[in-house]
Enzyme design. Structure first.
Site, mmCIF file in Angstrom:
data_model
loop_
_atom_site.group_PDB
_atom_site.id
_atom_site.type_symbol
_atom_site.label_atom_id
_atom_site.label_comp_id
_atom_site.label_asym_id
_atom_site.label_seq_id
_atom_site.Cartn_x
_atom_site.Cartn_y
_atom_site.Cartn_z
ATOM 1 N N CYS A 13 0.864 -1.186 0.000
ATOM 2 C CA CYS A 13 0.000 0.000 0.000
ATOM 3 C C CYS A 13 0.896 1.231 0.000
ATOM 4 O O CYS A 13 2.073 1.132 -0.370
ATOM 5 C CB CYS A 13 -0.988 -0.016 1.173
ATOM 6 N N ARG A 19 -3.377 -0.486 5.477
ATOM 7 C CA ARG A 19 -3.970 -1.585 4.712
ATOM 8 C C ARG A 19 -3.082 -2.818 4.589
ATOM 9 O O ARG A 19 -3.507 -3.941 4.936
ATOM 10 C CB ARG A 19 -4.371 -1.085 3.313
ATOM 11 N N ASP A 129 -8.627 3.735 1.310
ATOM 12 C CA ASP A 129 -7.556 4.168 2.216
ATOM 13 C C ASP A 129 -8.190 4.746 3.474
ATOM 14 O O ASP A 129 -8.837 5.794 3.416
ATOM 15 C CB ASP A 129 -6.705 5.225 1.506
HETATM 16 P P1 4NP Z 1 -1.810 2.895 3.984
HETATM 17 O O1 4NP Z 1 -2.490 4.262 4.479
HETATM 18 O O2 4NP Z 1 -1.265 3.154 2.612
HETATM 19 O O3 4NP Z 1 -2.959 1.937 3.974
HETATM 20 O O4 4NP Z 1 -0.744 2.538 5.001
HETATM 21 C C1 4NP Z 1 -1.799 5.479 4.483
HETATM 22 C C2 4NP Z 1 -0.999 5.782 5.553
HETATM 23 C C3 4NP Z 1 -0.336 7.005 5.585
HETATM 24 C C4 4NP Z 1 -0.489 7.892 4.543
HETATM 25 C C5 4NP Z 1 -1.297 7.577 3.460
HETATM 26 C C6 4NP Z 1 -1.951 6.363 3.428
HETATM 27 N N1 4NP Z 1 0.162 9.150 4.587
HETATM 28 O O5 4NP Z 1 -0.061 9.973 3.681
HETATM 29 O O6 4NP Z 1 0.968 9.397 5.515
#
Ligand code: 4NP
Length: 157
Positions: A13, A19, A129
């Site tokens: 991800c 995720r 997300d």
């Molecule tokens: P992930 O969610 O991709 O599911 O881990 C996110 C976690 C952090 C960020 C974006 C998506 N961020 O922009 O910091």
């Protein structure tokens, strides 16, 4: 790929804190339950959270289902991962594009797939997300990942 005894799977991800840690934890549990000789890991295409444990709500929804993901640490997806894994699952369309970008010119994208397409073929659906929302967002994410991991197990075991 179907009949290979072992399969090395990478869940990817953006941050590797919301995720893909859930996907790694759930798939690890199912690998053990099914007695499979598979390996699973996870990574993120972005650097912001390298070294951090999974988001507390990702940990919470997993633990509510008996899965402890607290020991996981975020790492960045690298070009080398193309050589280390048989299947690379992108949790979302933007993640797929970034995997392609990191791979660079001439990358064989044959082993990279949108994760939810294993549950709903050709839907090109992304796992939402949950980062920008509240705790309520994590349960539907967990359930979608759970169903998709079941589909992967049934397809390749
Ligand atoms: P992930 O969610 O991709 O599911 O881990 C996110 C976690 C952090 C960020 C974006 C998506 N961020 O922009 O910091």
């Amino acid at each position: 790929m179907h009949t290979l005894g072992s399969m090395r799977i990478l869940m990817v991800c953006l941050g590797n804190i919301c995720r893909s840690p859930i996907a790694e934890g759930l798939m690890q549990r199912k690998i053990e339950t099914n007695g499979l000789d598979w390996k699973v890991d996870s990574a993120g295409t972005e650097s912001y959270h390298i070294g951090e444990p999974p988001h507390r709500y990702s940990q919470k929804v997993c633990l509510a289902n008996g899965i402890d993901i607290s020991k996981q640490r975020a790492r960045k997806f690298t070009k080398n991962d193309f050589d280390q894994f048989d299947k690379i699952y992108a949790m979302a369309a933007d993640v797929y594009d970034e995997i392609k970008h990191i791979g660079g010119h001439g990358t064989d994208m044959g082993k990279v797939a949108l994760f939810v397409n294993e549950l709903h073929p050709d839907s090109n659906q992304s796992v939402p997300d949950p980062w920008y929302g509240d705790e309520d967002g994590y349960l539907p994410v967990y359930e979608l990942i759970d169903q998709t991991c079941n589909a992967i197990i049934e397809k390749y075991k």
